[in-house]
Design a protein around this motif. Structure first.
Motif, PDB file in Angstrom:
ATOM      1  N   THR A 210      37.055  26.420  63.796  1.00 47.62           N
ATOM      2  CA  THR A 210      35.989  25.421  63.670  1.00 47.62           C
ATOM      3  C   THR A 210      35.713  24.838  65.050  1.00 47.62           C
ATOM      4  N   ASP A 211      34.453  24.900  65.479  1.00 45.35           N
ATOM      5  CA  ASP A 211      34.063  24.381  66.787  1.00 45.35           C
ATOM      6  C   ASP A 211      33.523  22.963  66.632  1.00 45.35           C
ATOM      7  N   VAL A 212      33.944  22.076  67.524  1.00 43.37           N
ATOM      8  CA  VAL A 212      33.477  20.693  67.527  1.00 43.37           C
ATOM      9  C   VAL A 212      32.859  20.406  68.887  1.00 43.37           C
ATOM     10  N   ALA A 213      31.583  20.044  68.899  1.00 47.28           N
ATOM     11  CA  ALA A 213      30.884  19.723  70.139  1.00 47.28           C
ATOM     12  C   ALA A 213      30.280  18.329  70.019  1.00 47.28           C
ATOM     13  N   VAL A 214      30.592  17.458  70.987  1.00 46.29           N
ATOM     14  CA  VAL A 214      30.081  16.090  71.002  1.00 46.29           C
ATOM     15  C   VAL A 214      29.018  15.971  72.083  1.00 46.29           C
ATOM     16  N   TYR A 215      27.843  15.477  71.691  1.00 47.23           N
ATOM     17  CA  TYR A 215      26.713  15.333  72.615  1.00 47.23           C
ATOM     18  C   TYR A 215      26.361  13.859  72.775  1.00 47.23           C
ATOM     19  N   ASN A 216      25.912  13.522  73.996  1.00 49.75           N
ATOM     20  CA  ASN A 216      25.416  12.176  74.238  1.00 49.75           C
ATOM     21  C   ASN A 216      24.614  12.169  75.536  1.00 49.75           C
TER      22      ASN A 216
ATOM     23  N   ARG B  52      42.061  20.938  52.089  1.00 47.97           N
ATOM     24  CA  ARG B  52      41.880  21.737  53.300  1.00 47.97           C
ATOM     25  C   ARG B  52      40.609  21.325  54.040  1.00 47.97           C
ATOM     26  N   MET B  53      39.519  21.102  53.322  1.00 50.14           N
ATOM     27  CA  MET B  53      38.280  20.679  53.977  1.00 50.14           C
ATOM     28  C   MET B  53      38.435  19.283  54.587  1.00 50.14           C
ATOM     29  N   ARG B  54      39.178  18.428  53.887  1.00 58.36           N
ATOM     30  CA  ARG B  54      39.430  17.086  54.431  1.00 58.36           C
ATOM     31  C   ARG B  54      40.236  17.187  55.727  1.00 58.36           C
ATOM     32  N   GLU B  55      41.184  18.119  55.756  1.00 55.90           N
ATOM     33  CA  GLU B  55      41.990  18.318  56.966  1.00 55.90           C
ATOM     34  C   GLU B  55      41.101  18.758  58.142  1.00 55.90           C
ATOM     35  N   ILE B  56      40.159  19.668  57.888  1.00 62.62           N
ATOM     36  CA  ILE B  56      39.268  20.140  58.942  1.00 62.62           C
ATOM     37  C   ILE B  56      38.478  18.981  59.533  1.00 62.62           C
ATOM     38  N   PHE B  57      37.922  18.138  58.683  1.00 61.91           N
ATOM     39  CA  PHE B  57      37.100  17.037  59.179  1.00 61.91           C
ATOM     40  C   PHE B  57      37.941  15.925  59.812  1.00 61.91           C
ATOM     41  N   GLN B  58      39.185  15.760  59.354  1.00 63.32           N
ATOM     42  CA  GLN B  58      40.071  14.804  60.014  1.00 63.32           C
ATOM     43  C   GLN B  58      40.403  15.261  61.430  1.00 63.32           C
ATOM     44  N   MET B  59      40.652  16.557  61.592  1.00 56.72           N
ATOM     45  CA  MET B  59      40.918  17.100  62.928  1.00 56.72           C
ATOM     46  C   MET B  59      39.676  16.992  63.810  1.00 56.72           C
ATOM     47  N   ALA B  60      38.505  17.217  63.220  1.00 52.96           N
ATOM     48  CA  ALA B  60      37.263  17.091  63.984  1.00 52.96           C
ATOM     49  C   ALA B  60      37.049  15.652  64.439  1.00 52.96           C
TER      50      ALA B  60
ATOM     51  N   ASP C  13      39.348  13.490  65.051  1.00 55.67           N
ATOM     52  CA  ASP C  13      40.293  13.224  66.133  1.00 55.67           C
ATOM     53  C   ASP C  13      39.701  13.652  67.475  1.00 55.67           C
ATOM     54  N   GLU C  14      38.982  14.776  67.487  1.00 56.17           N
ATOM     55  CA  GLU C  14      38.347  15.239  68.729  1.00 56.17           C
ATOM     56  C   GLU C  14      37.239  14.279  69.161  1.00 56.17           C
ATOM     57  N   VAL C  15      36.493  13.749  68.197  1.00 55.95           N
ATOM     58  CA  VAL C  15      35.449  12.773  68.535  1.00 55.95           C
ATOM     59  C   VAL C  15      36.085  11.515  69.121  1.00 55.95           C
ATOM     60  N   ARG C  16      37.221  11.089  68.556  1.00 58.41           N
ATOM     61  CA  ARG C  16      37.922   9.916  69.100  1.00 58.41           C
ATOM     62  C   ARG C  16      38.359  10.163  70.537  1.00 58.41           C
ATOM     63  N   LYS C  17      38.834  11.373  70.826  1.00 59.75           N
ATOM     64  CA  LYS C  17      39.271  11.699  72.184  1.00 59.75           C
ATOM     65  C   LYS C  17      38.109  11.635  73.174  1.00 59.75           C
ATOM     66  N   SER C  18      36.897  11.883  72.684  1.00 65.18           N
ATOM     67  CA  SER C  18      35.728  11.819  73.564  1.00 65.18           C
ATOM     68  C   SER C  18      35.369  10.372  73.905  1.00 65.18           C
ATOM     69  N   GLY C  19      35.899   9.412  73.114  1.00 64.70           N
ATOM     70  CA  GLY C  19      35.588   8.007  73.341  1.00 64.70           C
ATOM     71  C   GLY C  19      34.295   7.562  72.696  1.00 64.70           C
TER      72      GLY C  19
END
Length: 420
Positions: free
Chosen positions: A219-225, A303-311, A313-319
């Motif tokens: 699963t790819d997570v990309a944050v844009y701003n 399992r789907m909830r786990e995917i979105f929880q991990m996603a 976490d990546e958004v949180r890391k982006s600030g």
């Protein structure tokens, strides 16, 4: 005088996914409109978690997908823009600083290229390769947020960039497969960024959005701003993990589990009537077992909830958690599962929509689903390069720095071609 039609350029997007290989042929006309001419899609087992594990099978799948697209379009393909996937991909921010060279202190395009190259000088491991260098914004003598620095006056020029790196061996194997199929590589684009190209509007990229591309293996997570990507991450879970959970929980085959997932699966058990039942062909005979459909949702949901929880976490890391007004856009083959946007909304607590390729003409209906987001995005990525080559900028920051970034791609591709 050159006829306008002669300036049209065909771009081919080749999406190397874990479960399928998809090829999309697009043509950009003299007005910058992108039309789909041909589409090809074949199942593949030459990749695992987005990384090539069998060269021959991957080459065969590439040939089959491109041949199908060629037949639909009625043209021959020579080169492709290919996707890169896998958990080896990661991004980091970098900053470049230079002194403006001209005596009158006017910033020239050469200064922009120098500052972008200065941002490239970051410490990365010897076994990794820079895949993307994305300029986000410039700062001129302390004034930040500058999108177009050329022509401004200043002594100090800075740039904020997002550098995406990947494993050299994974990149080499992808390009080796494309060359083995008889095609040149125009560009290599990470799947998460390609999906963002296809499903996001310029306003969403400017406001801030998160794209979650759920593939079969990753699963790819990309944050844009503020008009550019600021973080890219790849999670080691995808739709195949949901299928495996179903096969284990219901004691069925993987083929049966996949069919049940797409036909009856849902992420939220509470919305399924308790009396509704489904027939399951279990392993070890022709026995058909009737089971509550809610049981299927109880397997899929965690399992789907786990995917979105991990996603998240990546958004949180982006600030930027909670600072993305355009919300979350879910796309990819895994997004076809019923209730996907609902469970994403519960986890993110912000607006969520399904992402499908937009702004396409021609045979656009053949790539209208979320599973074609990456392939369509690759074509759009390639058209930006062509549009820039014709002297037109699709985005101020991209227009200034794309030459430097494109040069890096060409050096990489040439090196790999010589290597092999």
């Amino acid at each position: 005088m050159q006829h306008p039609l002669s300036r049209r350029k065909r771009i081919v997007g080749l999406d190397l996914g874990t479960s399928k290989v998809a090829a999309v042929i697009g043509e950009i006309d003299e007005y910058g409109h992108l039309n789909v001419l041909g589409v090809g899609e074949v199942s593949s087992d030459g990749l695992r978690k987005g990384v090539v594990v069998n060269i021959d099978r991957t080459v065969s799948a590439i040939n089959a997908a491109v041949l199908a697209a060629e037949r639909m379009a009625g043209i021959r393909v020579e080169s492709v823009v290919v996707s890169l996937a896998g958990t080896h991909i990661c991004s980091q921010n970098s900053r470049g600083v230079i002194a403006v060279s001209r005596a009158d202190r006017e910033i020239a395009p050469a200064d922009v290229l120098r500052v972008v190259e200065a941002a490239r000088a970051v410490s990365i491991a010897s076994d990794r390769q820079v895949i993307h260098l994305i300029p986000r914004a410039f700062t001129v003598d302390g004034q930040d947020g500058v999108k177009d620095a050329v022509g401004m006056t200043g002594q100090r020029l800075e740039v904020e960039t997002n550098i995406v790196t990947g494993a050299q061996t994974a990149l080499q194997n992808v390009i080796k497969c494309v060359h083995g199929a008889g095609f040149d590589v125009d560009d290599v684009v990470c799947q998460g960024l390609a999906a963002g190209e296809a499903v996001l509007s310029p306003n969403e990229i400017e406001l801030g959005a998160c794209v979650i591309d759920i593939g079969a293996g990753t699963t790819d997570v990309a944050v844009y701003n503020e008009g550019a990507a600021l973080r890219l991450a790849v999670l080691p879970v995808g739709g195949n993990h949901v299928t495996n959970d179903i096969a284990i929980g219901l004691r069925s085959t993987l083929v049966e589990a996949e069919a049940l997932k797409l036909s009856y699966g849902h992420t939220l058990p509470d919305v399924i009537p308790i009396e509704e039942r489904i027939d399951v062909h279990q392993v070890g005979g022709d026995r058909i077992q009737a089971m509550p459909r809610r049981y299927l949702a109880e397997i899929i949901g965690p399992r789907m909830r786990e995917i979105f929880q991990m996603a998240r976490d990546e958004v949180r890391k982006s600030g930027y958690d909670g600072l993305l007004p355009a919300g979350v856009v879910v796309t990819g083959g895994g997004a076809r599962l019923m209730g996907t946007t609902d469970i994403a909304q519960l986890e993110f607590d912000m607006s969520v929509r399904l992402g499908v390729p937009n702004g396409l003409g021609g045979l656009a209906d053949r790539v209208a689903g979320p599973s074609f987001a990456v392939a369509a995005g690759l074509v759009r990525w390639g058209t930006k390069e062509q549009w820039r080559a014709n002297g037109r900028r699709s985005h101020p920051v991209e227009g200034e720095a794309l030459a430097a970034v494109g040069g890096a791609y060409q050096r990489t591709v040439r090196w790999l071609r010589d290597f092999f």
